[in-house]
Design a protein around this motif. Structure first.
Motif, PDB file in Angstrom:
ATOM      1  N   ASN A 112       0.823  -1.153  -0.088  1.00 57.64           N
ATOM      2  CA  ASN A 112      -0.047   0.009   0.006  1.00 57.64           C
ATOM      3  C   ASN A 112       0.923   1.292  -0.079  1.00 57.64           C
ATOM      4  OD1 ASN A 112      -2.518  -1.617   0.118  1.00 57.64           O
ATOM      5  ND2 ASN A 112      -2.759  -1.415   2.274  1.00 57.64           N
ATOM      6  N   TYR A 113       1.956   1.162   0.644  1.00 56.57           N
ATOM      7  CA  TYR A 113       2.745   2.427   0.718  1.00 56.57           C
ATOM      8  C   TYR A 113       3.484   2.613  -0.589  1.00 56.57           C
ATOM      9  CZ  TYR A 113       6.226   5.803   2.949  1.00 56.57           C
ATOM     10  OH  TYR A 113       6.776   7.084   3.032  1.00 56.57           O
ATOM     11  N   ILE A 114       3.856   1.591  -1.165  1.00 59.61           N
ATOM     12  CA  ILE A 114       4.523   1.848  -2.547  1.00 59.61           C
ATOM     13  C   ILE A 114       3.569   2.256  -3.549  1.00 59.61           C
ATOM     14  CG2 ILE A 114       5.470   0.382  -4.397  1.00 59.61           C
ATOM     15  CD1 ILE A 114       6.896  -1.280  -2.378  1.00 59.61           C
ATOM     16  N   ARG A 115       2.140   1.797  -3.367  1.00 57.17           N
ATOM     17  CA  ARG A 115       1.185   2.092  -4.326  1.00 57.17           C
ATOM     18  C   ARG A 115       0.933   3.656  -4.138  1.00 57.17           C
ATOM     19  NH1 ARG A 115      -2.358  -1.016  -2.634  1.00 57.17           N
ATOM     20  NH2 ARG A 115      -1.567  -2.956  -3.674  1.00 57.17           N
ATOM     21  N   THR A 116       1.010   4.017  -2.975  1.00 56.77           N
ATOM     22  CA  THR A 116       0.643   5.370  -2.589  1.00 56.77           C
ATOM     23  C   THR A 116       1.509   6.413  -2.766  1.00 56.77           C
ATOM     24  OG1 THR A 116      -0.868   4.513  -0.845  1.00 56.77           O
ATOM     25  CG2 THR A 116      -0.410   7.137  -0.721  1.00 56.77           C
ATOM     26  N   HIS A 117       2.773   5.961  -2.603  1.00 60.16           N
ATOM     27  CA  HIS A 117       3.709   6.980  -2.692  1.00 60.16           C
ATOM     28  C   HIS A 117       4.639   6.867  -3.804  1.00 60.16           C
ATOM     29  CE1 HIS A 117       3.232   8.737   1.179  1.00 60.16           C
ATOM     30  NE2 HIS A 117       2.979   7.526   1.612  1.00 60.16           N
ATOM     31  N   GLY A 118       4.539   5.889  -4.799  1.00 63.60           N
ATOM     32  CA  GLY A 118       5.577   5.494  -5.798  1.00 63.60           C
ATOM     33  C   GLY A 118       5.824   6.492  -6.835  1.00 63.60           C
ATOM     34  N   MET A 124      14.818   4.329  -3.911  1.00 63.47           N
ATOM     35  CA  MET A 124      15.665   4.100  -2.942  1.00 63.47           C
ATOM     36  C   MET A 124      15.206   4.573  -1.519  1.00 63.47           C
ATOM     37  SD  MET A 124      19.467   5.742  -2.454  1.00 63.47           S
ATOM     38  CE  MET A 124      20.215   4.667  -3.484  1.00 63.47           C
ATOM     39  N   GLN A 125      14.226   6.037  -2.025  1.00 61.90           N
ATOM     40  CA  GLN A 125      13.539   6.459  -0.793  1.00 61.90           C
ATOM     41  C   GLN A 125      12.443   5.611  -0.203  1.00 61.90           C
ATOM     42  OE1 GLN A 125      12.554  10.155  -3.086  1.00 61.90           O
ATOM     43  NE2 GLN A 125      13.714  11.234  -1.398  1.00 61.90           N
ATOM     44  N   LEU A 126      11.699   4.929  -1.266  1.00 65.06           N
ATOM     45  CA  LEU A 126      10.726   4.015  -0.665  1.00 65.06           C
ATOM     46  C   LEU A 126      11.439   2.816   0.264  1.00 65.06           C
ATOM     47  CD1 LEU A 126       8.775   3.354  -4.152  1.00 65.06           C
ATOM     48  CD2 LEU A 126       7.648   4.525  -1.883  1.00 65.06           C
ATOM     49  N   LYS A 127      12.589   2.314  -0.152  1.00 65.92           N
ATOM     50  CA  LYS A 127      13.158   1.394   0.641  1.00 65.92           C
ATOM     51  C   LYS A 127      13.708   1.778   2.075  1.00 65.92           C
ATOM     52  CE  LYS A 127      15.025  -1.197  -3.504  1.00 65.92           C
ATOM     53  NZ  LYS A 127      16.350  -1.493  -4.064  1.00 65.92           N
ATOM     54  N   GLN A 128      14.212   3.242   2.208  1.00 65.75           N
ATOM     55  CA  GLN A 128      14.524   3.915   3.119  1.00 65.75           C
ATOM     56  C   GLN A 128      13.396   4.113   4.238  1.00 65.75           C
ATOM     57  OE1 GLN A 128      16.697   7.403   1.531  1.00 65.75           O
ATOM     58  NE2 GLN A 128      18.589   6.364   1.522  1.00 65.75           N
ATOM     59  N   LYS A 129      12.169   4.495   3.440  1.00 61.45           N
ATOM     60  CA  LYS A 129      11.025   4.911   4.081  1.00 61.45           C
ATOM     61  C   LYS A 129      10.391   3.715   4.937  1.00 61.45           C
ATOM     62  CE  LYS A 129      10.501   9.262   3.307  1.00 61.45           C
ATOM     63  NZ  LYS A 129      10.502  10.331   4.220  1.00 61.45           N
ATOM     64  N   LEU A 130      10.237   2.726   4.144  1.00 57.55           N
ATOM     65  CA  LEU A 130       9.764   1.254   4.766  1.00 57.55           C
ATOM     66  C   LEU A 130      10.904   0.519   5.458  1.00 57.55           C
ATOM     67  CD1 LEU A 130       8.209  -0.119   1.271  1.00 57.55           C
ATOM     68  CD2 LEU A 130       7.059   0.794   3.363  1.00 57.55           C
ATOM     69  N   GLY A 149       7.367  -0.920  -8.581  1.00 59.12           N
ATOM     70  CA  GLY A 149       8.159   0.236  -8.296  1.00 59.12           C
ATOM     71  C   GLY A 149       7.935   1.502  -9.410  1.00 59.12           C
ATOM     72  N   PRO A 150       8.407   2.548  -9.133  1.00 53.89           N
ATOM     73  CA  PRO A 150       7.991   3.703  -9.840  1.00 53.89           C
ATOM     74  C   PRO A 150       9.097   3.584 -11.194  1.00 53.89           C
ATOM     75  CG  PRO A 150       9.558   4.508  -7.974  1.00 53.89           C
ATOM     76  CD  PRO A 150       9.195   2.647  -7.916  1.00 53.89           C
ATOM     77  N   ASP A 151       8.745   4.295 -12.234  1.00 51.25           N
ATOM     78  CA  ASP A 151       9.674   4.211 -13.268  1.00 51.25           C
ATOM     79  C   ASP A 151      10.439   5.591 -13.108  1.00 51.25           C
ATOM     80  OD1 ASP A 151      10.907   5.490 -15.686  1.00 51.25           O
ATOM     81  OD2 ASP A 151       9.515   4.338 -16.755  1.00 51.25           O
ATOM     82  N   GLU A 152      11.781   5.229 -12.801  1.00 47.72           N
ATOM     83  CA  GLU A 152      12.942   6.179 -12.254  1.00 47.72           C
ATOM     84  C   GLU A 152      13.016   7.367 -13.166  1.00 47.72           C
ATOM     85  OE1 GLU A 152      16.979   6.093  -9.923  1.00 47.72           O
ATOM     86  OE2 GLU A 152      17.011   5.465 -11.887  1.00 47.72           O
TER      87      GLU A 152
END
Length: 207
Positions: A112-118, A124-130, A149-152
Motif C-alpha cells: 500500500n505504501y509503494i502504491r501510494t507514494h510510488g 531508494m527512498q521507498l526502501k529507506q522509508k519502509l 516500483g516507480p519508473d525512475e
C-alpha cells in the motif's frame, strides 16, 4: 512473587514491580481490587488473572484503536505498546492474535505504501522509508517486485520540471546543482545522467 515497588505513572496509573523487575501497569482502583500492596506476596492466581483478563482485554482494545486510525507495521505497533508499558508476554501474544486475524500485515503495509507514494518517491527512498518503519528486507523486496516500483526516469523528469530548469539550456553550475539535488532524492547516478544529458522526452517538456 513479591511486590517490591509501586510507582506512580500519572493519570491514575501505577507501575508494579515484582521481585525488583517492572511487571505491569494497573489503575489505582484495580490495585485495590486485586489487593496489591508493596512488600506483599502476589499469588500466582492473581497474577494470571491480571495478565489473562484485565491486561489481555486492555491490550487488544488498544491495538484495535491504534489500527483503526491508521495501518501500522509490526515494528511500529510493538514500539507503541512498549511505550504504553505493556508486558512483553502480552505484546508477543497480541501480535500473534492480530496476525492471525490479518489485522497486522507488513506485506500489505509495504504494498500500500509503494502504491501510494510510488509516483513521488524514488525506489531508494521507498526502501529507506519502509526500512525506517521496520518492514523486513525480504518483505520489502517482495513488495517492490510485485508493485514493480516507480519508473525512475519519469520521476526524475517530474522533479526537473518542478525545479523549472531546462537541462539543455542551463549553465554547468546549474546542471551540477540539479544533479546533486536529484542524487539526494535517492535516484541512481545513471538515471540522473541520462535525463540531464537530454533526450527527446526531456526536450519536449520545454518545447
Amino acid at each position: 512473587m513479591i511486590v517490591t515497588e509501586i510507582e506512580d505513572c500519572g493519570s491514575g496509573k501505577r507501575k508494579v514491580y515484582l521481585d525488583g523487575q517492572p511487571a505491569f501497569v494497573l489503575y489505582r482502583g484495580e490495585l485495590s481490587l486485586c489487593h496489591i500492596e508493596k512488600d506483599q506476596e502476589l499469588p500466582e492466581a492473581v497474577y494470571r488473572e491480571i495478565m489473562d483478563e484485565i491486561l489481555w482485554k486492555r491490550i487488544r482494545m488498544r491495538c484495535l484503536y491504534l489500527l483503526k486510525s491508521m495501518d501500522r507495521t509490526e515494528y511500529q505497533l510493538r514500539t507503541k505498546l512498549k511505550q504504553n508499558l505493556y508486558p512483553e508476554e502480552l505484546i508477543e501474544r497480541v501480535i500473534r492474535w492480530l496476525k492471525d486475524l490479518h489485522y497486522l500485515d507488513d506485506a500489505r503495509y509495504a504494498e500500500n505504501y509503494i502504491r501510494t507514494h510510488g509516483e513521488s518517491l524514488s525506489a531508494m527512498q521507498l526502501k529507506q522509508k519502509l526500512t525506517q518503519r521496520g518492514v523486513p528486507r525480504e518483505v520489502l523486496m517482495q513488495a517492490m517486485e510485485e508493485q514493480e516500483g516507480p519508473d525512475e526516469e519519469v520521476l526524475i523528469r517530474k522533479w526537473v520540471k518542478k525545479k523549472k530548469i531546462d537541462p539543455g539550456n542551463c549553465t554547468p553550475a546549474e546542471k551540477q546543482k540539479l544533479y546533486a539535488f536529484l542524487m539526494r532524492r535517492g535516484f541512481s547516478s545513471s538515471g540522473v545522467r541520462r535525463v540531464l544529458q537530454g533526450g527527446s522526452e526531456m526536450q519536449n517538456e520545454y518545447s
